[in-house]
Design an enzyme around this catalytic site. Sequence first.
Site, PDB file in Angstrom:
ATOM      1  N   CYS A  80       0.867  -1.182   0.000  1.00 13.89           N
ATOM      2  CA  CYS A  80       0.000   0.000   0.000  1.00 13.89           C
ATOM      3  C   CYS A  80       0.899   1.226   0.000  1.00 13.89           C
ATOM      4  O   CYS A  80       1.742   1.370   0.889  1.00 13.89           O
ATOM      5  CB  CYS A  80      -0.886  -0.024   1.248  1.00 13.89           C
ATOM      6  SG  CYS A  80      -1.832   1.493   1.522  1.00 13.89           S
ATOM      7  N   CYS A 193      -0.662   3.826  -6.873  1.00 11.99           N
ATOM      8  CA  CYS A 193      -1.418   3.169  -5.806  1.00 11.99           C
ATOM      9  C   CYS A 193      -1.607   1.729  -6.250  1.00 11.99           C
ATOM     10  O   CYS A 193      -1.864   1.477  -7.428  1.00 11.99           O
ATOM     11  CB  CYS A 193      -2.772   3.858  -5.609  1.00 11.99           C
ATOM     12  SG  CYS A 193      -3.918   2.961  -4.525  1.00 11.99           S
TER      13      CYS A 193
END
Length: 278
Positions: A80, A193
């Site tokens: 992440c 992302c």
Amino acid sequence: MTHAVPSSADAPIGVFDSGVGGLSVLRHIHAQLPHEHVLYFADSAFAPYGAKTDEWLVQRALDVTAFLISRGAKALVVACNTATVAAIKAVRTAYPALPVVGVEPGLKPGAAATRNGTVGVLATASTLRGEKFLALREQISSANGTRFLLQPCGGLVERIEQGDLSGAETAAMLEGFVTPLLDQGADTLVLGCTHYPFVREAIASLVAERGDSAAVTLIDTGDAVARQLARLLEGAGLQRPGGTPAHLRGYTSGNAAALEQQFANLLGLHPQVESVQV
């Protein structure tokens, strides 16, 4: 305070994300390290991470790391971008013996790929305002003159979590994010992302509709994460030998059936998934 960690080559790798974005990284880990056992933790009850404070993210990352180590993890992938920016230093400090890999937002490969010096970066707002990210952008820009166009993508993680990868709303959202970058001359788009590779095809279609597909490069950093993980495991003597099948287990702070469905839809995998409180 530092903590002991498992050190058996047969132990699993722990991978975590706020939700399903990390599955894009898991895909690369499976491809490059097919003999490794993996534990995947989706923190779906607390997604998205992008709106959380750094203090919250640090504590959450430490809690999830402790959980994965309690299940035997020999190494950790913080799959992440938001958690990497906010919390990976704290995790490494707490677990100095643990091989830890984070995800970078792809500025270096973006700068290497661009031909005209203009790179668009699609990421969450929290990633784009992180000190580490901004320092890296400044360092690369100063070194080679690359111009980075930063595009926060509010709401995109939520659409991907809902499984809407190619619907009209997602397409409209992507058009709003991507078109301004192309209009400003970006010839490289960084998917900053881990959720975003799941809409890579939709982005590529959007680029192709403008006639720019041959001239625009899309950067997915999951491959580099898997390579770095392989290097760390080899350096620590923790690579699992082949011979017996590798297993994959899923954990989530949210709904187990939902994560099972996302494993099936996004990766074609059907691991055992358990809902846990962490």
